[in-house]
Scaffold this motif. Structure first.
Motif, short mmCIF file in Angstrom:
data_model
loop_
_atom_site.label_atom_id
_atom_site.label_comp_id
_atom_site.label_asym_id
_atom_site.label_seq_id
_atom_site.Cartn_x
_atom_site.Cartn_y
_atom_site.Cartn_z
N ALA A 103 40.63 15.09 43.19
CA ALA A 103 40.93 14.71 44.55
C ALA A 103 41.20 13.08 44.40
CB ALA A 103 39.65 14.79 45.44
N ARG A 104 40.83 12.36 43.80
CA ARG A 104 41.19 11.03 43.67
C ARG A 104 42.83 10.94 43.29
NH1 ARG A 104 41.86 7.79 39.35
NH2 ARG A 104 40.51 8.92 37.92
N LEU A 119 44.98 13.18 43.64
CA LEU A 119 45.84 13.66 44.42
C LEU A 119 46.05 12.51 45.66
CD1 LEU A 119 44.76 17.31 45.17
CD2 LEU A 119 46.84 16.63 44.45
N SER A 120 45.23 11.95 45.87
CA SER A 120 45.12 10.93 47.14
C SER A 120 46.26 9.60 46.68
CB SER A 120 43.85 10.44 47.44
OG SER A 120 43.24 9.46 46.39
N GLN A 121 46.42 9.36 45.18
CA GLN A 121 47.26 8.51 44.81
C GLN A 121 48.58 8.98 44.51
OE1 GLN A 121 44.67 7.37 41.52
NE2 GLN A 121 43.39 5.86 42.84
N GLU A 161 52.54 10.20 44.40
CA GLU A 161 53.57 10.06 45.45
C GLU A 161 54.46 11.43 45.52
OE1 GLU A 161 55.75 5.99 44.36
OE2 GLU A 161 54.71 6.71 42.65
N GLU A 211 45.34 18.72 51.80
CA GLU A 211 44.89 17.75 52.56
C GLU A 211 44.46 16.62 52.13
OE1 GLU A 211 41.83 19.45 55.14
OE2 GLU A 211 43.32 21.07 55.79
N HIS A 212 44.24 16.64 50.75
CA HIS A 212 43.87 15.18 50.02
C HIS A 212 45.19 14.32 49.65
CE1 HIS A 212 39.62 16.51 49.44
NE2 HIS A 212 40.23 17.70 48.80
N CYS A 213 46.21 14.96 49.84
CA CYS A 213 47.33 14.20 49.49
C CYS A 213 48.52 14.13 50.85
CB CYS A 213 48.05 14.61 48.27
SG CYS A 213 48.42 16.39 48.40
N PRO A 214 48.17 13.70 52.04
CA PRO A 214 48.84 13.84 53.10
C PRO A 214 50.20 12.88 52.95
CG PRO A 214 46.86 12.42 53.49
CD PRO A 214 46.75 13.33 52.09
N GLN A 215 49.83 11.58 51.97
CA GLN A 215 51.16 10.78 51.58
C GLN A 215 52.25 11.30 50.72
OE1 GLN A 215 48.12 10.89 50.33
NE2 GLN A 215 48.80 11.01 48.00
#
Lengths: 271, 271
Positions: free
Chosen positions: A34-35, A37-39, A41, A55-59
């Motif tokens: 999860a971490r 994924l959230s970071q 690109e 949903e963990h990587c909307p960016q």
């Protein structure tokens, strides 16, 4: 451009992660996955990944690289080249795979291919579908006095070579077969010829640990006909061994099957 | 008291969770395990759980129920009775185990024991130590063209019965042996007698995926002497098979071993 060039030559600082998304249940993702994924690109995502995981990587920019045995798919060489390109650019790239990336997930191959070209990667484990599916059915893959181990194998091969059915049939461990739906005939015959008792119980588990999970049990000698009657479809795992009978006796699997009584049949008494 | 009584008889609403804490790396915990821990009133925690995991449950009362093979330990019957008592009281109880609770973790037994007494529980999977340790060493447990599966077995038994060494030696899957440190002689002899080549590479991995992880490789026929020279200690897993050689050739495991050159030796060339 100069910056990108310099990043190309820092292979000890991995920016590529080969990540296990776990099975159907999106809560079975690890904190580490999860971490990362959230970071990320860029996220290159396989077919079998639950969309809720994203949903963990909307960016992140998403690239879908589905690759299902026997179906229309993205060639491995294309996936490799894409990973290499972004890895050399120093992009934070996640390659997201269903289950665990080292259990029939080719993460070892991909990591080696990248390393040979100067790009380091890190593998992040996930819960594999066979384990999660069995747990959801109340089947303990190991059980003192019944099974001292578990063997995970894939029925799908590159070269159509056969598994060592005799070794698998007589190993004394619970057997979990991945990607077996298209090869049920070979599995049944191989295990019977290898010396596994005809009455050995099997649980077939479709879409393990997702809300769409379906399960059905039968004996080894009726695997093909029962799978056809149940309309078993990929992705599915087969759990084969006496632990399945233990789960039926303890009630949990029996109850699950009763809840789906329109399609499921209870395992007949073993011989 | 009335409230507690009524909760005693709602077995379909589980308040007992049998949870895998994963291996050494606390980030390999699942999201689901972290959520359940954060909601727990009582956490019964095993020896092999990384203490950092407990940061997810500062609100809970901790009960330590260490139980290591061959060492001083909390009897299983005591653990069962404690779980039953809190389960009947409707307490939100987490039983936290290292690795995965269904891979040599007795979760199946405990769930069944509770169910027979009217207390339902839910099992939450975790990353098992053998998988995480191999991944940390760059060893893919399955690898196309090398290994079509993986077998996880425990060397530790209730009744000192022997494993089917011949089946394990000839199954054609990567072999991962848990709890083998006290039984290296039996493992080596069993596999050699079962027909596994003497040159088969083995990675011994201590404290898998924790900062204290140590690893060492050798051939099957020198397992005992090499483990003694390396001072291998529990908890450890053995990864046995040609995938270990593949990891050495690809460089990652070789590099790890070089970093610990005071204790580690590189695997000699296979025969």
């Amino acid at each position: 451009m100069t910056t990108i060039k310099s990043k190309e030559y820092t292979p000890m600082n991995p920016t590529v992660w080969l990540v296990g998304a776990g099975p159907g249940d999106p809560e079975l993702l690890t904190l580490k996955a999860a971490r990362v994924l959230s970071q990320a690109e860029i996220v290159m995502v396989d077919d079998l990944v639950n969309p809720e995981i994203l949903e963990h990587c909307p960016q992140a920019r998403l690239i879908r690289v589905g690759k299902r045995g026997g179906c229309r798919s993205t060639p491995q060489a294309f996936i490799n080249r894409l990973m290499l390109r972004y890895g050399r650019q120093g992009k934070r790239l996640v390659r997201l795979k269903g289950g665990d990336p080292c259990i029939f997930g080719r993460a070892g191959e991909e990591a080696q291919w990248l390393r040979e070209r100067g790009v380091e990667s890190e593998i992040i484990n996930g819960i594999t579908a066979g384990l999660a599916g069995a747990t959801q059915c109340g089947i303990p893959l190991t059980l003192r006095g019944v099974s001292r181990g578990v063997t995970l194998v894939t029925a799908h091969t590159q070269d159509d070579s056969e598994l060592n059915w005799q070794g698998l049939a007589q190993g004394g461990t619970t057997l979990v077969v991945y990607m077996g739906v298209a090869r049920l005939q070979q599995i049944q015959q191989g295990l019977l010829n290898g010396g596994m008792p005809a009455s050995t119980p099997i649980a077939m588990i479709e879409q393990a640990s997702s809300p769409q999970q379906r399960q059905h049990t039968c004996r080894l000698d009726e695997l093909c006909e029962q799978a056809a009657a149940f309309k078993l479809q990929s992705p599915a795992v087969l759990v084969i061994g006496e632990v399945v009978a233990a789960a039926l006796e303890s009630g949990q699997l029996g109850q699950l099957l009763t809840e789906h009584a329109n399609t499921a049949q209870i395992l007949p008494q073993a011989n």
